[in-house]
Write a protein that holds these residues in place. Structure first.
Motif, short mmCIF file in Angstrom:
data_model
loop_
_atom_site.label_atom_id
_atom_site.label_comp_id
_atom_site.label_asym_id
_atom_site.label_seq_id
_atom_site.Cartn_x
_atom_site.Cartn_y
_atom_site.Cartn_z
N GLY A 1 -1.46 3.28 -5.24
CA GLY A 1 -1.52 4.03 -6.49
C GLY A 1 -0.17 4.64 -6.78
N LEU A 2 0.38 4.38 -7.97
CA LEU A 2 1.69 4.92 -8.34
C LEU A 2 1.49 6.05 -9.34
N SER A 3 1.81 7.27 -8.90
CA SER A 3 1.56 8.44 -9.75
C SER A 3 2.78 8.82 -10.56
N GLY A 4 3.94 8.26 -10.21
CA GLY A 4 5.18 8.72 -10.80
C GLY A 4 5.84 9.79 -9.94
N GLY A 5 5.16 10.21 -8.88
CA GLY A 5 5.72 11.21 -7.96
C GLY A 5 6.56 10.56 -6.87
N GLY B 1 -5.10 -4.12 1.64
CA GLY B 1 -5.31 -2.80 2.22
C GLY B 1 -4.68 -1.75 1.32
N VAL B 2 -5.31 -0.58 1.25
CA VAL B 2 -4.78 0.50 0.41
C VAL B 2 -3.79 1.35 1.22
N LEU B 3 -2.62 1.59 0.64
CA LEU B 3 -1.64 2.47 1.28
C LEU B 3 -1.88 3.90 0.83
N ASN B 4 -2.08 4.78 1.79
CA ASN B 4 -2.23 6.20 1.50
C ASN B 4 -0.84 6.81 1.29
N THR B 5 -0.74 7.83 0.43
CA THR B 5 0.58 8.41 0.15
C THR B 5 0.66 9.91 0.45
N THR C 1 -8.14 15.45 -1.44
CA THR C 1 -9.56 15.29 -1.71
C THR C 1 -10.14 14.27 -0.74
N ILE C 2 -11.18 14.70 -0.01
CA ILE C 2 -11.83 13.77 0.90
C ILE C 2 -12.49 12.66 0.07
N TYR C 3 -12.36 11.42 0.53
CA TYR C 3 -12.79 10.22 -0.20
C TYR C 3 -12.02 10.08 -1.52
N GLY C 4 -10.91 10.79 -1.65
CA GLY C 4 -10.06 10.66 -2.83
C GLY C 4 -8.67 10.26 -2.37
N ILE D 1 -3.73 3.01 5.91
CA ILE D 1 -2.70 3.60 6.78
C ILE D 1 -1.91 4.61 5.96
N SER D 2 -1.55 5.71 6.62
CA SER D 2 -0.89 6.83 5.96
C SER D 2 0.48 7.02 6.60
N ILE D 3 1.49 6.33 6.06
CA ILE D 3 2.77 6.32 6.79
C ILE D 3 3.56 7.62 6.63
N LEU D 4 3.21 8.45 5.64
CA LEU D 4 3.91 9.74 5.50
C LEU D 4 3.18 10.87 6.23
N ALA D 5 2.13 10.52 6.97
CA ALA D 5 1.31 11.54 7.63
C ALA D 5 2.13 12.39 8.60
N ASP D 6 3.27 11.86 9.08
CA ASP D 6 4.11 12.63 9.99
C ASP D 6 5.49 12.90 9.37
#
Lengths: 414, 414
Positions: free
Chosen positions: A265-269, A368-372, A384-387, A393-398
């Protein structure tokens, strides 16, 4: 004595794959060379709990036997079950015979299911004394101050921002104290949320650097340990290391799980702009799909920024406004529970509609969906949980928000 | 000697709450009684990794001190940090003085962060010999065949279908072998996904049952251990135990997390019918909200069944057809990616629309969503991520479909 360091990326439980990886490294190498491989090179690491796998030990043993039959001089890592228990082991083979075994004594949190072994092992090898074992057991070994001609360490050493530097400084002191060269053979690559940092190296008895591998590539190189020559080589910068680590995380997650395409998902952020750039580097622009999901609250500016990033990266992208879906949900809910004021339920609803949209694309494209989510958001529970906390995979998690900016500027300047 | 068994339900990290729980049990008890409490009664169990909590040890010590100041005879469980390390400990206090300490030797998977202690402790107490310690250390102690007047075990013993029976059979053998009565003091209650089964008991030196507590209630009772009289008492049936355990799981999850209301999707199937019945038993009918979310594929029969269960239980319930939301999503997606055939993406979309609907209700009512996936479904991965696999707690996660039927029939026959 000649030692070949092999920095490889084994697959967890990918025994056949790992066997080929190891035997390929042995090809074209002279038979007077001792080829060394990382910890658990046979089974892959991150076994989490080795007692969960019924066939792990017997299947690993089959690979061990075929490696022994290569009739070469090798040190490789494997889980071993003997009458004394189950051990995280290094096997040293000389010309088709097992010369010695080192079993890990100082177990880590990733060694669940293994019993405490004997630590670093000392062997006579071609008229020289060689000590080999696990990094975790070096400190204990160093206290005994035994004179050896070389110390070989085989490792599954995880990447973090300063791990390479800390480890190197420690090894320099140990090499000087024990007056022996140290060969550090690490794996690279990612397994799930964990990234191994490679960076295998060799230092002489004065603690001088004589060989340094890159962080995230397969490399094999031989060294004559009795006549080591110091080199001058600067390690990669902190930001380049993080960039490479995150790229490896995406690449290995998708490759090892057999997923080709990624949806984001590309938010522009800045967060999604950074993740999509890294995804394109990891998977290729033809495998990344951007989805813009503006709501009535999104500024025109943010849509333009998201479009700009998709176009710059030349990726397939779609614009899916969530307004109609949101309004329909509100209408449906209002019929059963009228006169609700807009609150956290509606805020979360928007985030969740974006998630189901991304998942719809992921299902359609077998992607696969990339988490941001970044580490700053995750730390305070802003999500948001389930949002927007969803994704494979969440590569910015760390990676903190400040580092997201630093890294983005670094990539833009390349 | 008189021993009071106190079966309590401490809160993880709820030190003040636990202190009150313990001191309340001491009220009105004669001072010649030794009051015993379960493992980690001060801190609560399920600490997962005690090294994560900075103040755990110092705060536990404050509670210990105030318990010692009660000037009573007590055995209670607490984490203790000494110069020798951090231990899962039992403290025995006599009239305001610490008489002895037993530290757990055979650590379990729930003892991460604790070091290996000394095992079961032997003390002279009022002219008698008393052994006290952890269940995990009993086997080792039993081998030494030391004669004692009574063995006291303080435990955090998890519930599973046959745990009570297995443990009891073992204790009978040990009591006979050591020719000593055994007092088993367990906690009850749930922490997250784990349920402790209570069922504290006392057996005489012949292995005969002389006292048995219920599985999931707070109980305190005193016994004269030198003149124990056998009783005849049948333990609860397997199905009653499961019913009670699942009720406790919901009750404690919601209570301990400060959530009052539960939202549950009612499909008309047996899984949601069972979960909603247990939820009403655990939280009261005024705190359970049923949501029926028929699609165009739902049979009229299934809606009727769901309505019937909601009406029988007299709970607030809503009917939210997902058809319009589903159609709107399809229309929106079709505009950007036309001519897609109905496949797994649409199947999952329906499941996910139900999830966002349940979450919308949960957000509006400040409630938690009850998941209804059973163990058979979970085992084979039959479910939609961010769809029907969602929810705050999944009480059927360890209950097979066959057991879902058994349990439902059992409840209906009550």
């Amino acid at each position: 004595m000649k030692i070949q360091i092999n920095q490889i990326n084994p697959k967890t439980l990918g025994l056949d794959y790992n066997k080929d990886l190891i035997t390929d490294c042995l090809k074209g190498v002279n038979t007077d060379v001792l080829s060394i491989f990382p910890e658990l090179s046979v089974s892959g690491g991150m076994l989490l709990n080795t007692s969960s796998y019924n066939d792990l030990y017997s299947n690993s043993m089959l690979v061990c036997e075929s490696l022994i039959e290569e009739k070469r001089d090798i040190i490789f890592g494997t889980p071993i079950q003997s009458s004394e228990g189950r051990f995280n082991s290094l096997v040293m083979v000389q010309n088709g015979e097992v010369l010695a075994l080192s079993t890990k004594k100082n177990l880590s949190q990733f060694d669940i299911g293994f019993q405490q072994g004997g630590g670093i092992e000392l062997v006579k090898y071609n008229n020289h004394t060689l000590a080999f074992g696990f990094l975790e057991d070096l400190e204990e070994f160093a206290k005994e101050k035994i004179q050896t001609d070389v110390i070989v360490l085989c490792s599954n050493y995880l990447f973090h921002q300063s791990s390479q530097k800390e480890l190197f400084d420690e090894m320099v002191i140990t090499a000087r104290t024990l007056n022996a060269p140290i060969v550090f053979c690490n794996r690279y690559g990612a397994e799930g949320g964990y990234v191994y940092g490679g960076g295998s190296f060799i230092i002489n008895r004065k603690g001088e650097l004589c060989g340094l591998f890159s962080g995230f590539n397969q490399e094999s190189k031989s060294f004559e340990t009795l006549t080591l020559k110091p080199i001058v080589q600067n390690p990669s910068s902190k930001l380049q290391n993080i960039y490479d680590a995150l790229t490896t995380a995406i690449k290995d997650y998708f490759n090892k799980n057999g997923i080709k395409k990624a949806v984001i998902g590309l938010s522009g952020g800045i967060d999604s702009a950074l993740v999509v750039a890294i995804a394109v580097r990891a998977l290729g622009k033809e495998n990344v799909i951007g989805v813009l999901m503006p709501s009535e609250y999104s500024s025109e500016h943010s849509v333009e920024d998201a479009l700009c990033s998709a176009k710059n990266l030349e990726i397939e992208h779609y614009i899916v406004p969530i307004k109609d879906m949101f309004n329909q949900c509100s209408t449906t809910y209002n019929e059963v529970l009228p006169n609700q004021s807009f609150n956290v339920a509606e805020e979360n609803l928007q985030s969740r509609l974006r998630m189901i949209t991304l998942m719809w694309f992921a299902n359609k494209f077998r992607a696969g969906v990339l988490n941001t989510t970044n580490k700053s958001e995750a730390s305070v529970g802003y999500g948001t949980i389930y949002g927007d906390t969803s994704g494979a995979i969440s590569i910015l998690a760390d990676v903190y928000k400040t580092e997201v900016w630093e890294l983005s500027k670094y990539i833009n300047n390349q």
